[in-house]
Structures are given as structure tokens and as C-alpha cells.
Design a protein around this motif. Structure first.
Motif, mmCIF file in Angstrom:
data_model
loop_
_atom_site.group_PDB
_atom_site.id
_atom_site.type_symbol
_atom_site.label_atom_id
_atom_site.label_comp_id
_atom_site.label_asym_id
_atom_site.label_seq_id
_atom_site.Cartn_x
_atom_site.Cartn_y
_atom_site.Cartn_z
ATOM 1 N N TYR A 1 -61.505 3.066 9.428
ATOM 2 C CA TYR A 1 -62.545 2.482 8.579
ATOM 3 C C TYR A 1 -62.198 0.717 8.466
ATOM 4 O O TYR A 1 -60.993 0.299 8.736
ATOM 5 C CB TYR A 1 -62.555 2.922 7.125
ATOM 6 N N GLU A 2 -63.205 0.076 8.181
ATOM 7 C CA GLU A 2 -63.006 -1.531 7.771
ATOM 8 C C GLU A 2 -62.613 -1.740 6.374
ATOM 9 O O GLU A 2 -63.212 -1.440 5.589
ATOM 10 C CB GLU A 2 -64.360 -2.090 8.079
ATOM 11 N N ILE A 3 -61.459 -1.842 6.421
ATOM 12 C CA ILE A 3 -60.630 -2.060 5.098
ATOM 13 C C ILE A 3 -60.678 -3.510 4.805
ATOM 14 O O ILE A 3 -59.898 -4.485 5.641
ATOM 15 C CB ILE A 3 -58.983 -1.572 5.105
ATOM 16 N N LEU A 4 -61.296 -4.124 3.885
ATOM 17 C CA LEU A 4 -61.174 -5.455 3.332
ATOM 18 C C LEU A 4 -59.942 -5.858 2.509
ATOM 19 O O LEU A 4 -59.395 -7.083 2.345
ATOM 20 C CB LEU A 4 -62.449 -6.029 2.531
ATOM 21 N N GLY A 5 -59.463 -4.802 1.658
ATOM 22 C CA GLY A 5 -58.444 -5.260 0.979
ATOM 23 C C GLY A 5 -57.995 -3.985 -0.115
ATOM 24 O O GLY A 5 -58.604 -3.074 0.057
ATOM 25 N N GLY A 6 -57.166 -4.283 -0.769
ATOM 26 C CA GLY A 6 -56.454 -2.989 -2.123
ATOM 27 C C GLY A 6 -55.353 -3.257 -2.478
ATOM 28 O O GLY A 6 -54.367 -4.338 -2.127
ATOM 29 N N LYS A 7 -54.962 -2.516 -3.370
ATOM 30 C CA LYS A 7 -53.535 -2.562 -3.779
ATOM 31 C C LYS A 7 -52.994 -0.927 -4.063
ATOM 32 O O LYS A 7 -53.855 -0.127 -4.637
ATOM 33 C CB LYS A 7 -53.358 -3.244 -4.862
ATOM 34 N N THR A 8 -51.793 -0.803 -3.751
ATOM 35 C CA THR A 8 -51.105 0.554 -4.153
ATOM 36 C C THR A 8 -50.150 0.425 -5.243
ATOM 37 O O THR A 8 -49.952 -0.535 -5.778
ATOM 38 C CB THR A 8 -50.375 1.065 -2.787
ATOM 39 N N GLY A 9 -49.845 1.505 -5.888
ATOM 40 C CA GLY A 9 -48.765 1.542 -7.226
ATOM 41 C C GLY A 9 -48.182 3.084 -7.037
ATOM 42 O O GLY A 9 -48.772 3.726 -6.745
ATOM 43 N N PHE A 10 -46.916 3.028 -7.621
ATOM 44 C CA PHE A 10 -46.338 4.288 -8.126
ATOM 45 C C PHE A 10 -45.369 4.053 -9.249
ATOM 46 O O PHE A 10 -44.458 2.976 -8.991
ATOM 47 C CB PHE A 10 -45.690 4.986 -6.748
ATOM 48 N N THR A 11 -45.516 4.925 -10.028
ATOM 49 C CA THR A 11 -44.151 5.269 -11.057
ATOM 50 C C THR A 11 -44.531 6.877 -11.118
ATOM 51 O O THR A 11 -45.271 7.433 -11.035
ATOM 52 C CB THR A 11 -44.590 4.479 -12.461
ATOM 53 N N ASN A 12 -43.366 7.416 -11.667
ATOM 54 C CA ASN A 12 -43.561 8.781 -11.994
ATOM 55 C C ASN A 12 -44.489 8.991 -13.057
ATOM 56 O O ASN A 12 -45.254 10.020 -12.759
ATOM 57 C CB ASN A 12 -42.124 9.335 -12.674
ATOM 58 N N PRO A 13 -44.741 8.363 -14.272
ATOM 59 C CA PRO A 13 -45.802 8.589 -14.940
ATOM 60 C C PRO A 13 -47.197 8.478 -14.356
ATOM 61 O O PRO A 13 -48.065 9.272 -14.564
ATOM 62 C CB PRO A 13 -45.744 7.754 -16.330
ATOM 63 N N ALA A 14 -47.350 7.565 -13.562
ATOM 64 C CA ALA A 14 -48.844 7.314 -12.838
ATOM 65 C C ALA A 14 -48.998 7.947 -11.647
ATOM 66 O O ALA A 14 -50.117 8.136 -11.264
ATOM 67 C CB ALA A 14 -48.800 5.838 -12.558
ATOM 68 N N GLY A 15 -47.899 8.331 -10.978
ATOM 69 C CA GLY A 15 -48.257 9.174 -9.660
ATOM 70 C C GLY A 15 -48.662 8.243 -8.534
ATOM 71 O O GLY A 15 -48.264 6.606 -8.785
ATOM 72 N N TYR A 16 -49.196 8.468 -7.408
ATOM 73 C CA TYR A 16 -49.423 7.594 -6.558
ATOM 74 C C TYR A 16 -50.884 7.178 -6.518
ATOM 75 O O TYR A 16 -51.784 7.673 -7.005
ATOM 76 C CB TYR A 16 -49.186 8.150 -5.322
#
Length: 289
Positions: free
Chosen positions: A231-246
Motif C-alpha cells: 500500500y502507499e504509506i505516507l507515514g506513521g509511528k509505532t510504539g510499545f510498552t508492556n502496559p500499552a502493548g504494540y
């Protein structure tokens, strides 16, 4: 329908074990169905939204207003904030022990204490690879202590009318909560800055410190959907901690529509990207208006 008055319609992976008296048991994960029995995307994240950036139409929602930990997706607020405060992207900022203190407990950092980096490269380190020493360093570059940075992040959320978004930490390692709906709106705001959009859409980059012995660091974007090419991905952001999950924030074009999406609370690392693929495929299969 628009965000101001949206009425939301809310929409397992089983382990198969084979055994033999002569070999060790092997576990394989059954494929996750793309759709539920109701014909909706089979999203495994705890909360998710996708909305049309042009019309404001809510295309998909699952627990969109549930308050959850947001981990490093918090960093888009740091990026927006320092840009608003006229960050000199060409100036140098030194990584300090204070930056190391606030990054303690997070993933491995590659920003060496005592080395100076151009602020534009600290933004890249923070948004592409989620380096946890970058937020406080960038805050200091615009004259903010860590506590002042947190306060300003909360004020920015208030300005954007994100009433369920709260910050207690610059990087997202400790605390920081929001909803899928509000984080998708925050992503939309961040992507309106062409410089931040360019960074969040970068697949790979190399930055270098300014020191007697310069330190070169190659970063690969943690947003795996950006690398797949499907897909045409323009941008984004990931994150992870145990409380937040992925977690995953993602801006993509599907069937000619620009969509801002948020997926919070996935149990497995790849699930958030699979969830994006399932929602994207579902949208792609629908007739265009």
C-alpha cells in the motif's frame, strides 16, 4: 458523516500443536481470518480507528474512545511541539546524562552521551527509530526542561481538543494515555507539517554525530507496513510498552482515499501491521464512491 457528530458502529489466533513420540511438538499459529462473521475486518488490537482525511468519514472503529496507554506514539506530540517553537533544525544539541535518565528502561538507544547531533537528525532518530533519548534533548533545544516539555505536550493536546489525551512522560515509557480516535487526529495534525511527514515516511536513514570521532547510526523505520510496498504509506509511528502493548499510527492512501488510522493494544509485535492490512484490504474491496 464528520468527526463532530459521528455515530459509531463498533465492530484468535489459535495455536495448533502436533506431537509425535519421536519428535518434539511444534507449534504453529493458525492464520487469522481477514474478516469476522459480520464481514468486518478481523482486528485483533484492543482499539482501532480509520477515518477519511478529506471527508472526516469514520470508515472503521473498534473501541475508538477507550483510554489506553500509547507508548512511543506519544513522540509525535514532541515533534509537533518543538516545530511550533521554531526548532533550529540545523543547530547542534548534545546528548546528556539527563536524556539517558529519562530513557532508562526503554529499548536500546544509539545516541551516545557527550555527542552532538543536528536537531533534524534527532527528529529522525525519534520518529523513525523511536530513540528515547531524543525527546528531552529536543525539548532542551527549544528551551524546555523535561517537566516543562510534558506540560507543553498536555497544553498542545488541550489546544487540539483531545480531551482524553494525557502526558506524564516525554517519551511514553511511563504513563501517557489517549484513545485510538484522538491519536488518529493527532497523526493527522503531525502529517500536516511537510518536514515531519517526510521523516515519518522515510524507510531508512543514516545520521552522524559531530564529534572528534563521529558516530554514524543507520536507522530503519520501525513501521513495517512502510517496507512491504503493498500500500502507499505516507507515514506513521509505532510504539510499545508492556502496559500499552504494540501500537501503530499510520497514514495511507487506499483506493485513492487518504486514511488516518490508529491501532492500540495489540498483543504481538506483528499483529498491528496485520490489523492494518486487514482494514486496508477490507477498504480496498469496497466499491469506490
Amino acid at each position: 458523516m464528520r468527526w463532530g457528530g459521528i455515530l459509531i458502529t463498533l465492530g484468535t489466533c489459535a495455536a495448533l500443536t502436533t506431537s509425535s513420540p519421536k519428535v518434539h511438538a511444534r507449534r504453529t499459529a493458525a492464520p487469522i481470518a481477514a474478516l469476522t462473521s459480520e464481514g468486518l475486518p478481523n482486528v485483533r488490537s484492543k482499539a482501532a480507528v480509520a477515518f477519511d482525511a478529506k471527508t472526516g468519514e469514520l470508515v472503521y472503529a473498534k473501541n475508538p474512545d477507550a483510554i489506553r496507554s500509547i507508548a512511543s506514539t506519544s513522540k509525535i506530540f514532541v515533534a509537533m511541539l518543538v516545530r511550533r517553537r521554531k526548532l533550529d533544525i540545523h543547530a547542534l544539541t548534545e546528548i546528556t546524562n539527563e536524556d539517558a535518565k529519562y530513557a532508562k528502561g526503554g529499548s536500546r538507544t544509539r545516541l551516545v552521551v557527550g555527542h552532538k547531533f543536528r536537531n533534524q537528525d534527532l527528529l529522525r532518530a525519534m520518529l523513525i527509530a523511536s530513540d528515547n533519548r531524543a525527546p528531552t534533548a529536543l525539548g532542551r533545544a527549544v528551551g524546555l526542561t523535561p517537566k516543562q516539555l510534558i506540560r507543553e505536550m498536555n497544553l498542545l493536546a488541550k489546544e487540539l481538543k483531545l480531551t482524553k489525551t494525557k502526558f506524564t512522560d516525554p517519551s511514553g515509557l511511563n504513563g501517557n494515555t489517549s484513545t485510538a480516535r484522538e491519536m488518529s487526529i493527532a497523526l493527522m495534525q503531525a502529517m500536516r507539517d511537510p518536514f515531519l511527514a517526510e521523516i515519518m515516511g522515510t524507510r531508512d536513514t543514516t545520521i552522524r554525530s559531530v564529534a572528534r570521532r563521529p558516530h554514524a547510526i543507520h536507522y530503519r523505520n520501525t513501521n513495517r507496513s512502510l517496507h512491504s510496498g503493498r500500500y502507499e504509506i505516507l507515514g506513521g509511528k509505532t510504539g510499545f510498552t508492556n502496559p500499552a502493548g504494540y501500537c501503530l499510527l499510520i497514514d495511507a492512501k487506499i483506493n485513492g482515499r487518504r486514511l488516518h488510522m490508529a491501532f492500540l493494544g495489540a498483543k504481538e509485535k506483528l499483529t498491528r501491521f496485520g490489523d492494518f492490512g486487514r482494514v486496508a484490504g477490507w477498504i480496498q474491496s469496497k466499491p469506490t464512491k
